[in-house]
Design a protein around this motif. Structure first.
Motif, PDB file in Angstrom:
ATOM      1  N   UNK A  19       0.832  -1.209   0.000  1.00 15.74           N
ATOM      2  CA  UNK A  19       0.000   0.000   0.000  1.00 15.74           C
ATOM      3  C   UNK A  19       0.865   1.258   0.000  1.00 15.74           C
ATOM      4  N   UNK A  20       1.957   1.199   0.745  1.00 16.76           N
ATOM      5  CA  UNK A  20       2.888   2.322   0.783  1.00 16.76           C
ATOM      6  C   UNK A  20       3.479   2.560  -0.613  1.00 16.76           C
ATOM      7  N   UNK A  21       3.791   1.474  -1.306  1.00 19.53           N
ATOM      8  CA  UNK A  21       4.332   1.560  -2.665  1.00 19.53           C
ATOM      9  C   UNK A  21       3.332   2.207  -3.620  1.00 19.53           C
ATOM     10  N   UNK A  22       2.080   1.758  -3.561  1.00 23.36           N
ATOM     11  CA  UNK A  22       1.031   2.323  -4.428  1.00 23.36           C
ATOM     12  C   UNK A  22       0.879   3.820  -4.142  1.00 23.36           C
ATOM     13  N   UNK A  23       0.811   4.168  -2.866  1.00 22.89           N
ATOM     14  CA  UNK A  23       0.633   5.570  -2.466  1.00 22.89           C
ATOM     15  C   UNK A  23       1.814   6.432  -2.920  1.00 22.89           C
ATOM     16  N   UNK A  24       3.016   5.907  -2.748  1.00 17.85           N
ATOM     17  CA  UNK A  24       4.226   6.648  -3.145  1.00 17.85           C
ATOM     18  C   UNK A  24       4.274   6.858  -4.650  1.00 17.85           C
ATOM     19  N   UNK A  25       4.019   5.779  -5.394  1.00 16.30           N
ATOM     20  CA  UNK A  25       4.018   5.877  -6.865  1.00 16.30           C
ATOM     21  C   UNK A  25       2.951   6.851  -7.352  1.00 16.30           C
ATOM     22  N   UNK A  26       1.775   6.793  -6.750  1.00 17.10           N
ATOM     23  CA  UNK A  26       0.683   7.697  -7.148  1.00 17.10           C
ATOM     24  C   UNK A  26       1.095   9.152  -6.928  1.00 17.10           C
ATOM     25  N   UNK A  27       1.723   9.397  -5.786  1.00 16.70           N
ATOM     26  CA  UNK A  27       2.166  10.741  -5.415  1.00 16.70           C
ATOM     27  C   UNK A  27       3.277  11.249  -6.338  1.00 16.70           C
ATOM     28  N   UNK A  28       4.188  10.349  -6.692  1.00 16.89           N
ATOM     29  CA  UNK A  28       5.351  10.736  -7.502  1.00 16.89           C
ATOM     30  C   UNK A  28       5.112  10.626  -9.007  1.00 16.89           C
ATOM     31  N   UNK A  29       3.898  10.222  -9.392  1.00 14.28           N
ATOM     32  CA  UNK A  29       3.593  10.055 -10.813  1.00 14.28           C
ATOM     33  C   UNK A  29       4.378   8.932 -11.446  1.00 14.28           C
ATOM     34  N   UNK A  30       4.433   7.787 -10.739  1.00 12.66           N
ATOM     35  CA  UNK A  30       5.132   6.598 -11.243  1.00 12.66           C
ATOM     36  C   UNK A  30       4.176   5.417 -11.265  1.00 12.66           C
ATOM     37  N   UNK A  31       4.651   4.300 -11.822  1.00  6.88           N
ATOM     38  CA  UNK A  31       3.893   3.055 -11.790  1.00  6.88           C
ATOM     39  C   UNK A  31       4.867   1.899 -11.707  1.00  6.88           C
ATOM     40  N   UNK A  32       4.377   0.765 -11.238  1.00  7.56           N
ATOM     41  CA  UNK A  32       5.223  -0.433 -11.208  1.00  7.56           C
ATOM     42  C   UNK A  32       5.162  -1.122 -12.573  1.00  7.56           C
ATOM     43  N   UNK A  33       6.037  -2.096 -12.777  1.00  8.47           N
ATOM     44  CA  UNK A  33       5.961  -2.925 -13.980  1.00  8.47           C
ATOM     45  C   UNK A  33       6.754  -2.431 -15.160  1.00  8.47           C
ATOM     46  N   UNK A  34       6.761  -3.264 -16.202  1.00  7.73           N
ATOM     47  CA  UNK A  34       7.536  -2.983 -17.420  1.00  7.73           C
ATOM     48  C   UNK A  34       6.917  -1.883 -18.280  1.00  7.73           C
ATOM     49  N   UNK A  35       5.591  -1.735 -18.206  1.00 10.89           N
ATOM     50  CA  UNK A  35       4.917  -0.757 -19.070  1.00 10.89           C
ATOM     51  C   UNK A  35       4.840   0.594 -18.364  1.00 10.89           C
ATOM     52  N   UNK A  36       5.720   1.493 -18.757  1.00  6.88           N
ATOM     53  CA  UNK A  36       5.774   2.822 -18.135  1.00  6.88           C
ATOM     54  C   UNK A  36       5.129   3.850 -19.078  1.00  6.88           C
ATOM     55  N   UNK A  37       3.800   3.960 -18.965  1.00  6.64           N
ATOM     56  CA  UNK A  37       3.088   4.918 -19.823  1.00  6.64           C
ATOM     57  C   UNK A  37       2.250   5.859 -18.960  1.00  6.64           C
ATOM     58  N   UNK A  38       1.823   6.949 -19.568  1.00 11.66           N
ATOM     59  CA  UNK A  38       0.954   7.917 -18.894  1.00 11.66           C
ATOM     60  C   UNK A  38      -0.317   7.238 -18.394  1.00 11.66           C
TER      61      UNK A  38
END
Length: 197
Positions: A19-38
């Motif tokens: 959950x911390x990872x999801x929240x951090x990525x959402x805040x920083x405008x990032x995503x997990x995984x190989x597909x890094x798209x908008x």
């Protein structure tokens, strides 16, 4: 235990860490995984708010709660997910709430794209569909069942939509989210309990 599964367990997240990872990525405008798209970054942001809401609102059914509380064996519930995955955002909070009922259930989460060997063992109709819950009996060190990526009602909705429209588009995803909202995690709980019986 299968070494691929054992390795995944060793390198897993707790629910809180995920959950911390999801929240951090959402805040920083990032995503997990190989597909890094908008689009995937936006899905991660959307999933953070969904999971935040579900963490507060999802309730374990009384009959499910009493059955879970009586489980004497120790289990690891290992889930393959990604922060951008809409189904994972709906399913994981339910699994988490169920796991919380009994300390014999140890919930672990891994990212699909970092655990491709594990994903290959649990394909759905040949596809890397997530989330995928893998239920492991720790005493036997063996997989007893798996669940996912969706409960039957959600699966049927997508099949019917595909039949009618030929594709799964944004409108289909909206219908799917509405289904999850109306179902309140009931089918997920019932299907997982059926696997444990």
């Amino acid at each position: 235990m299968n070494p691929i599964i054992a390795n995944s367990i060793t390198n897993s997240f707790t629910y809180e860490a995920y959950r911390h990872l999801v929240a951090t990525y959402a805040q920083e405008g990032k995503t997990s995984g190989h597909t890094q798209t908008e689009a995937y970054i936006n899905y991660t942001k959307l999933n953070e708010s969904r999971m935040h809401r579900l963490d507060k609102t999802i309730e374990v059914l009384e009959d499910v709660k009493s059955k879970l509380a009586q489980i004497p064996k120790r289990y690891i519930w290992l889930v393959l997910a990604e922060t951008w995955c809409g189904d994972a955002a709906q399913v994981l909070p339910v699994i988490h709430k169920m796991a919380e009922v009994n300390t014999n259930i140890d919930l672990k989460i891994v990212l699909r794209d970092e655990h491709e060997e594990l994903m290959q063992l649990f394909l759905t109709n040949g596809t890397q569909s997530i989330p995928k819950l893998i239920i492991i009996d720790t005493e036997k060190e063996d997989v007893i069942a798996d669940f996912g990526p969706r409960p039957q009602g959600a699966k049927q909705l997508i099949l019917d939509y595909k039949k009618a429209h030929g594709v799964v588009d944004e409108a289909a995803k909206i219908e799917l989210q509405k289904w999850y909202l109306a179902n309140k995690g009931v089918e997920i709980q019932q299907e997982i309990m059926a696997l444990l019986n």
